[in-house]
Scaffold this motif. Structure first.
Motif, short mmCIF file in Angstrom:
data_model
loop_
_atom_site.label_atom_id
_atom_site.label_comp_id
_atom_site.label_asym_id
_atom_site.label_seq_id
_atom_site.Cartn_x
_atom_site.Cartn_y
_atom_site.Cartn_z
N TRP A 57 39.28 27.47 32.21
CA TRP A 57 38.48 28.69 32.39
C TRP A 57 39.43 29.75 32.95
O TRP A 57 39.61 29.89 34.14
CB TRP A 57 37.32 28.43 33.35
CG TRP A 57 36.35 29.57 33.47
CD1 TRP A 57 36.21 30.41 34.52
CD2 TRP A 57 35.40 30.00 32.49
NE1 TRP A 57 35.24 31.34 34.28
CE2 TRP A 57 34.72 31.11 33.02
CE3 TRP A 57 35.07 29.57 31.20
CZ2 TRP A 57 33.72 31.78 32.33
CZ3 TRP A 57 34.08 30.24 30.51
CH2 TRP A 57 33.42 31.33 31.07
N SER A 58 40.07 30.47 32.05
CA SER A 58 41.19 31.34 32.40
C SER A 58 40.76 32.49 33.31
O SER A 58 39.57 32.77 33.48
CB SER A 58 41.82 31.91 31.13
OG SER A 58 40.91 32.79 30.47
N TRP A 59 41.76 33.15 33.86
CA TRP A 59 41.51 34.27 34.76
C TRP A 59 40.77 35.39 34.02
O TRP A 59 39.89 36.03 34.58
CB TRP A 59 42.84 34.79 35.31
CG TRP A 59 42.69 35.72 36.47
CD1 TRP A 59 42.48 35.41 37.78
CD2 TRP A 59 42.75 37.15 36.43
NE1 TRP A 59 42.40 36.54 38.55
CE2 TRP A 59 42.56 37.63 37.75
CE3 TRP A 59 42.95 38.09 35.40
CZ2 TRP A 59 42.58 38.98 38.07
CZ3 TRP A 59 42.95 39.43 35.72
CH2 TRP A 59 42.76 39.87 37.04
N ASP A 60 41.12 35.61 32.74
CA ASP A 60 40.44 36.66 31.95
C ASP A 60 38.97 36.30 31.73
O ASP A 60 38.09 37.17 31.82
CB ASP A 60 41.15 36.85 30.61
CG ASP A 60 42.52 37.48 30.78
OD1 ASP A 60 42.72 38.20 31.77
OD2 ASP A 60 43.39 37.24 29.91
N LEU A 61 38.69 35.03 31.41
CA LEU A 61 37.30 34.62 31.23
C LEU A 61 36.52 34.76 32.53
O LEU A 61 35.37 35.21 32.54
CB LEU A 61 37.25 33.18 30.73
CG LEU A 61 37.70 32.92 29.29
CD1 LEU A 61 37.73 31.43 29.00
CD2 LEU A 61 36.78 33.64 28.30
N ALA A 62 37.15 34.34 33.63
CA ALA A 62 36.49 34.47 34.92
C ALA A 62 36.23 35.93 35.26
O ALA A 62 35.17 36.27 35.80
CB ALA A 62 37.35 33.82 36.01
N ILE A 66 32.61 37.51 36.12
CA ILE A 66 32.39 38.21 37.39
C ILE A 66 31.89 39.63 37.15
O ILE A 66 31.06 40.15 37.90
CB ILE A 66 33.69 38.23 38.22
CG1 ILE A 66 34.09 36.80 38.62
CG2 ILE A 66 33.53 39.09 39.47
CD1 ILE A 66 33.08 36.08 39.44
N ALA A 67 32.40 40.26 36.10
CA ALA A 67 31.95 41.62 35.79
C ALA A 67 30.48 41.66 35.41
O ALA A 67 29.80 42.67 35.62
CB ALA A 67 32.80 42.19 34.65
N SER A 68 29.96 40.55 34.88
CA SER A 68 28.57 40.52 34.46
C SER A 68 27.61 40.07 35.57
O SER A 68 26.47 40.53 35.63
CB SER A 68 28.40 39.60 33.25
OG SER A 68 28.72 38.26 33.60
N ASN A 69 28.09 39.17 36.46
CA ASN A 69 27.18 38.67 37.50
C ASN A 69 27.49 39.22 38.89
O ASN A 69 26.76 38.93 39.85
CB ASN A 69 27.18 37.14 37.55
CG ASN A 69 28.55 36.55 37.88
OD1 ASN A 69 29.45 37.24 38.37
ND2 ASN A 69 28.70 35.26 37.62
N ASP A 198 28.76 42.26 44.21
CA ASP A 198 27.52 42.39 44.95
C ASP A 198 27.84 42.75 46.40
O ASP A 198 28.83 42.27 46.98
CB ASP A 198 26.74 41.08 44.87
CG ASP A 198 25.41 41.18 45.58
OD1 ASP A 198 24.48 41.75 44.99
OD2 ASP A 198 25.31 40.68 46.71
N LEU A 199 27.00 43.57 47.01
CA LEU A 199 27.29 44.07 48.36
C LEU A 199 26.97 43.06 49.46
O LEU A 199 27.30 43.32 50.63
CB LEU A 199 26.49 45.35 48.61
CG LEU A 199 26.87 46.57 47.77
CD1 LEU A 199 25.97 47.74 48.11
CD2 LEU A 199 28.33 46.94 48.01
#
Length: 404
Positions: A57-62, A66-69, A198-199
């Protein structure tokens, strides 16, 4: 009406005057820090494949996930191996120090950062226990989990005795740690590392950092005791609320698991336990699995018993004896799962969660046995046995103690 008002007043006093469940919260602290530490140590040779630059699960996939959740993970701040090794080491070190109860408030924050950073980096690496650990690492930040069985408790007792002798007590480590972590927090925030996330985590980090500063200033500068009493009340309320959330979370886990099992046909016909015992992935001891599944009656009893215990447990919290019996059954069941199905960390996480319901009298006895054993060891090695710190004199919480 007077009786009702008296009951409400008593309940408010109970919640505000003390941090309830000191022994239960200490066991939770020890349990989850131990679980995470053992996991990190076991997976140390495979850490890069799980969470590091070498992960499938590469850094780009992560980064895309992360950008979506908007989940928090410090591992997204850099894809370098050095940064990954630092975060992994921080996770292990904070687990050790939280286990020992050294600067528990600060270590609980660093523990949370380590857990969230690694788990959110590779969300598909887990067996169910990771979800529990994920939540509890956040809840622990709000608890006063170092009241007993910790280096903090021993240091507080020594400080109390020194003040009773008229000695001046100063703490240089705490302010130094606050300054170092404060500079780090300011640098991370100014660098925009929290952008897009997320804050919740940034708010917790800044809230704890500012709260520790206020606590220190009031303790050093306040001319009267009222401000410190007020801060104590706030801290007790936050702790008790967090402990209530933990107990509620545990009840929801068992209730939802039990009710979902009822809807499954394999659980209804009493054969559900048979199938995981014969999956290669969950069979570290095939001979033992075959032995346990050789009796259809045993499989049926375990299957139905699991559902009954999980559904019934939340309803037994107001009956001390029944609750303790079911609690012992559930802990035994998790221990069996750890061995038979090869899920030790899931089982440890669930046992640590169950610990919030342990009777205080039992924990008192365990603490006494541990203290006597330690005294005998020190006596044999020729070292003096230090005085045992006093436990906080607080009643048990209604949702933990009075049902224990």
């Amino acid at each position: 009406m007077n009786r009702f008002a008296l009951s409400v007043s008593s309940a408010i006093a109970r919640i505000t005057e003390s941090a309830l469940g000191p022994y239960q919260s200490a066991v939770i602290r020890i349990g989850f820090s131990t679980t995470w530490l053992l996991f990190l140590l076991r997976e140390f040779p495979h850490r890069e494949e799980l969470y590091g630059p070498g992960s499938p699960w590469s850094w780009d996939l992560a980064q895309q996930l992360i950008a979506s959740n908007s989940a928090f993970t410090a591992l997204m701040w850099s894809d370098g191996r050095g940064w990954f090794e630092f975060v992994y080491a921080l996770g292990a070190l904070s687990s050790v120090l939280l286990l020992l109860g050294w600067r528990t408030r600060t270590m609980s924050v660093l523990f949370m950062i380590g857990v969230l950073s690694l788990q959110n980096r590779s969300v598909f690496m887990g067996d169910g226990g990771d979800n529990v650990l994920h939540l509890m690492s956040v809840y622990l930040v709000f608890t006063r989990c170092g009241q007993v069985w910790s280096l903090d408790a021993r240091r507080a007792e020594r400080a109390r005795r020194a003040r009773a002798r008229g000695e001046q007590v100063s703490d240089r480590v705490g302010p130094a740690l606050w300054v170092v972590l404060g500079f780090s927090l300011i640098a991370v925030t100014a660098g925009g590392r929290f952008g897009g996330a997320d804050l919740t985590v940034p708010v917790i980090l800044w809230g704890v950092w500012v709260g520790q500063a206020v606590w220190w200033l009031v303790g050093r500068r306040a001319k009267s005791g009222e401000p410190r009493i007020l801060l104590d009340v706030v801290a007790n309320i936050v702790h008790n609320a967090a402990l209530f959330v933990i107990t509620t979370e545990a009840c929801l886990i068992y209730a939802t698991a039990g009710w979902y099992k009822i809807q499954g046909t394999r659980w209804q016909d009493g054969t559900a336990v048979y199938y995981p015992l014969h999956l290669d992935y969950f069979s570290p001891w095939p001979g033992l699995a075959d032995l346990l599944s050789s009796s259809g009656t045993m499989v049926m009893l375990v299957t139905y018993g699991t559902v009954i215990v999980q559904v019934a447990f939340p309803f037994t919290l107001f009956n001390r004896r029944v609750k303790n019996v079911l609690l012992a059954v559930m802990m035994t069941e998790h221990a069996v799962i750890a061995v038979v199905l090869g899920l030790p960390f899931f089982s440890l996480a669930m046992i640590a969660t169950d610990a919030v319901f342990l009777p205080t009298s039992l924990l008192h006895r365990l603490g006494g046995w541990a203290a006597r054993a330690r005294g005998r060891v020190l006596a044999r090695t020729g070292r003096a046995t230090p005085s045992r710190p006093r436990a906080p004199e607080s009643p048990e919480p209604t949702h933990v103690g009075s049902t224990a």
